[in-house]
Design a protein around this motif. Structure first.
Motif, mmCIF file in Angstrom:
data_model
loop_
_atom_site.group_PDB
_atom_site.id
_atom_site.type_symbol
_atom_site.label_atom_id
_atom_site.label_comp_id
_atom_site.label_asym_id
_atom_site.label_seq_id
_atom_site.Cartn_x
_atom_site.Cartn_y
_atom_site.Cartn_z
ATOM 1 N N ASP A 42 0.950 -1.006 0.434
ATOM 2 C CA ASP A 42 -0.026 0.230 0.399
ATOM 3 C C ASP A 42 0.961 1.278 0.214
ATOM 4 O OD1 ASP A 42 -2.526 -1.799 -0.175
ATOM 5 O OD2 ASP A 42 -2.896 -1.418 2.270
ATOM 6 N N VAL A 43 2.295 1.361 0.571
ATOM 7 C CA VAL A 43 2.986 2.306 0.645
ATOM 8 C C VAL A 43 3.741 2.442 -0.776
ATOM 9 C CG1 VAL A 43 4.620 3.972 2.018
ATOM 10 C CG2 VAL A 43 2.931 2.618 3.682
ATOM 11 N N ALA A 97 -0.452 5.662 8.934
ATOM 12 C CA ALA A 97 0.541 5.196 10.090
ATOM 13 C C ALA A 97 2.078 5.271 9.332
ATOM 14 C CB ALA A 97 0.027 3.831 10.078
ATOM 15 N N PHE A 98 2.466 5.395 8.418
ATOM 16 C CA PHE A 98 3.767 5.726 7.750
ATOM 17 C C PHE A 98 4.069 6.667 7.753
ATOM 18 C CE2 PHE A 98 6.673 6.995 3.533
ATOM 19 C CZ PHE A 98 7.246 6.905 4.748
ATOM 20 N N TYR A 99 2.568 8.499 7.301
ATOM 21 C CA TYR A 99 3.104 8.999 7.634
ATOM 22 C C TYR A 99 3.325 9.830 9.517
ATOM 23 C CZ TYR A 99 4.038 11.586 2.935
ATOM 24 O OH TYR A 99 4.479 11.639 2.110
ATOM 25 N N GLU A 109 5.073 18.422 9.374
ATOM 26 C CA GLU A 109 3.792 18.642 9.635
ATOM 27 C C GLU A 109 3.026 17.224 8.910
ATOM 28 O OE1 GLU A 109 0.396 18.707 10.618
ATOM 29 O OE2 GLU A 109 1.734 19.495 12.330
ATOM 30 N N PRO A 110 2.161 16.403 9.395
ATOM 31 C CA PRO A 110 1.976 15.935 8.107
ATOM 32 C C PRO A 110 0.005 16.069 8.114
ATOM 33 C CG PRO A 110 1.462 14.975 10.070
ATOM 34 C CD PRO A 110 2.312 16.097 10.411
ATOM 35 N N LEU A 114 -2.712 14.090 6.493
ATOM 36 C CA LEU A 114 -4.003 12.885 7.932
ATOM 37 C C LEU A 114 -5.160 13.123 8.116
ATOM 38 C CD1 LEU A 114 -1.479 13.065 10.760
ATOM 39 C CD2 LEU A 114 -1.876 11.173 9.266
ATOM 40 N N SER A 115 -5.671 14.654 7.263
ATOM 41 C CA SER A 115 -6.406 15.074 6.892
ATOM 42 C C SER A 115 -7.718 14.444 6.286
ATOM 43 C CB SER A 115 -6.441 16.633 6.881
ATOM 44 O OG SER A 115 -5.762 16.513 5.767
ATOM 45 N N ALA A 116 -6.405 13.916 4.964
ATOM 46 C CA ALA A 116 -7.617 13.163 3.993
ATOM 47 C C ALA A 116 -8.925 11.499 4.437
ATOM 48 C CB ALA A 116 -6.698 12.252 2.635
ATOM 49 N N ARG A 117 -9.537 12.470 3.968
ATOM 50 C CA ARG A 117 -11.025 10.729 4.794
ATOM 51 C C ARG A 117 -11.971 9.848 3.755
ATOM 52 N NH1 ARG A 117 -15.614 15.468 6.228
ATOM 53 N NH2 ARG A 117 -14.596 17.044 7.590
ATOM 54 N N ALA A 118 -11.264 9.105 4.124
ATOM 55 C CA ALA A 118 -11.360 8.050 4.109
ATOM 56 C C ALA A 118 -13.408 7.920 3.274
ATOM 57 C CB ALA A 118 -11.179 6.372 4.731
ATOM 58 N N PRO A 119 -13.256 6.673 2.533
ATOM 59 C CA PRO A 119 -14.684 6.769 1.956
ATOM 60 C C PRO A 119 -14.934 5.801 2.904
ATOM 61 C CG PRO A 119 -12.672 5.063 0.470
ATOM 62 C CD PRO A 119 -12.015 6.123 1.634
#
Length: 312
Positions: A42-43, A97-99, A109-110, A114-119
């Motif tokens: 995935d990463v 998690a990686f970020y 600052e990630p 981190l603010s990306a929303r999962a569907p």
């Protein structure tokens, strides 16, 4: 932008950072190998996409400057590859998690990542089999092959899933030295977490029949369950024979080997088993997972609670 993943280059620094993070997950959190493989894929996919998206390999400095727009582009591309909402949410979780780890190590600052929303997706509850259906499946599996030892093997595996609540990977991970099965098995589950599982006489007897008939040598520290050619038995072989039995019995597609584990938990609960004890037998970290696993409704859960709580 849609070139095969194995042709997409990521920078040496990003590759080293990913490997260090994976080593960290394995050493400190005891992540299972299947989880590690998924994380890596995935990463790596995410990092490779960013290289192509920006037209050059992304070093750690560039990765620290990923934007919200970059994240949207990656998610749109992933969606465009017919990746479902559940799988995309899993991929995003791995990237986040990686970020988190990378940002702490590199001091950036990630927020954009981190603010990306999962569907959103509807979580499917497991579908346990009725007691009679579970018995019929095992009986049917026994006659799927004319080779006695193979039939005995398949019955033994499925009996372990239903009678002991093992995951298929746990059953197939047993070694020859584990037979004859003891009264209690020490099972290492997800994340290396160990649990003790009582062994029913039916499961012990099924394994004894299989080991007596198996034509292949079973030295200690070798797989207990063998394929036709003598190698370790694959999950696919059990899934295939169960699919055939399922079709003969007219059972739904949800009647999989993993459904036998669901059935173990549900049948114990229906017989008056304690939800917390069932949680321990399954190796769940959370009681809520066990509740979903057994498909127990709120009324039944409250009955268990009211009968067990000291202030009830």
């Amino acid at each position: 932008m849609s070139a095969p993943k194995d042709t997409l280059a990521i920078s040496a620094a990003a590759r080293d950072a990913l490997q260090t993070w994976l080593d960290h997950q394995r050493a400190l959190k005891g992540a299972a190998e299947n989880t590690m493989t998924a994380y890596r894929g995935d990463v790596t996919d995410f990092l490779a996409f960013m290289s192509v998206h920006h037209g050059q390999m992304q070093g750690l400095g560039a990765l620290a400057n990923i934007t919200v727009s970059d994240m949207r582009s990656w998610m749109a591309r992933t969606r465009g590859e017919d990746v479902g909402s559940r799988s995309l949410a899993r991929k995003l979780s791995a990237v986040k998690a990686f970020y988190r780890w990378l940002a702490e190590r590199e001091g950036f600052e990630p927020t954009a990542v981190l603010s990306a929303r999962a569907p959103k997706f509807t979580k499917k509850l497991p579908r346990p089999l009725a007691v009679d259906a579970a018995r019929e499946l095992i009986d049917c599996v026994e006659i799927q092959t004319a080779t006695p030892w193979v039939a005995a093997r398949d019955v033994a595996v499925l009996t372990l899933l239903w009678g002991c609540g093992l995951r298929i990977s746990e059953a197939l991970g047993l070694q020859a030295q584990d037979a004859p099965l003891p009264d209690v098995l020490r099972i290492k589950g997800k994340g290396g977490k160990e649990r003790l599982v009582p062994v029913l006489p039916a499961a012990r007897n099924a394994v004894e029949v299989y080991t007596r008939l198996c034509p292949h040598p079973l030295p200690d520290k070798s797989p207990l369950f063998r394929g036709v050619r003598g190698g370790a038995l694959s999950p696919g072989a059990i899934q295939k024979v169960m699919a055939s039995a399922r079709m003969q019995l007219g059972l739904p597609a949800s009647a999989t080997p993993h459904a036998m584990r669901h059935s173990f938990a549900t049948h114990l609960l229906d017989a008056g088993g304690d939800l917390r004890a069932i949680q321990e037998l399954l190796g769940h970290a959370s009681l809520s997972t066990t509740q979903a696993y057994t498909a127990v409704d709120t009324v039944r859960l409250m009955e268990v609670y009211n009968s067990a709580h000291p202030r009830a």
